[in-house]
Design a protein around this motif. Structure first.
Motif, PDB file in Angstrom:
ATOM      1  N   LYS A 269       0.850  -1.188   0.000  1.00 28.72           N
ATOM      2  CA  LYS A 269       0.000   0.000   0.000  1.00 28.72           C
ATOM      3  C   LYS A 269       0.884   1.236   0.000  1.00 28.72           C
ATOM      4  O   LYS A 269       1.739   1.397   0.861  1.00 28.72           O
ATOM      5  N   ILE A 270       0.690   2.071  -0.982  1.00 34.21           N
ATOM      6  CA  ILE A 270       1.451   3.308  -1.108  1.00 34.21           C
ATOM      7  C   ILE A 270       0.489   4.465  -0.898  1.00 34.21           C
ATOM      8  O   ILE A 270      -0.449   4.632  -1.684  1.00 34.21           O
TER       9      ILE A 270
ATOM     10  N   ARG B 165       7.657  11.920   5.455  1.00 38.39           N
ATOM     11  CA  ARG B 165       9.019  11.903   4.926  1.00 38.39           C
ATOM     12  C   ARG B 165       9.774  10.625   5.296  1.00 38.39           C
ATOM     13  O   ARG B 165      10.469  10.047   4.471  1.00 38.39           O
ATOM     14  N   ASP B 166       9.655  10.147   6.526  1.00 38.28           N
ATOM     15  CA  ASP B 166      10.394   8.960   6.942  1.00 38.28           C
ATOM     16  C   ASP B 166       9.973   7.730   6.148  1.00 38.28           C
ATOM     17  O   ASP B 166      10.794   6.904   5.782  1.00 38.28           O
ATOM     18  N   GLU B 167       8.693   7.620   5.884  1.00 36.17           N
ATOM     19  CA  GLU B 167       8.187   6.505   5.103  1.00 36.17           C
ATOM     20  C   GLU B 167       8.710   6.569   3.669  1.00 36.17           C
ATOM     21  O   GLU B 167       8.986   5.565   3.045  1.00 36.17           O
TER      22      GLU B 167
END
Length: 67
Positions: free
Chosen positions: A6-7, A59-61
């Motif tokens: 899943k994006i 951002r971290d993902e």
């Protein structure tokens, strides 16, 4: 067992301006005297992705998926 990837915002359209040479480099064309062409194209794509995800605070993902 397969897991579904899943994006977040995966269906969102973005626009990235590339030169013809940059597009060709992304498809695998080699430019021995201009090796930076492919690098520049990838940087543009990464910057576009970063803009989408930093706007949503994810951002971290994103770091995991950058090319």
């Amino acid at each position: 067992m397969e897991k579904e990837l899943k994006i977040p915002q995966g269906g969102m359209l973005i626009t990235v301006e590339l030169t013809v040479k940059e597009l060709m480099a992304l498809t695998g064309a080699k430019f021995p005297f201009h090796q930076e062409v492919g690098m520049t194209a990838r940087k543009k794509l990464n910057a576009a992705l970063e803009q989408v995800y930093t706007a949503k605070g994810e951002r971290d993902e994103l770091r995991h998926w950058l090319i």
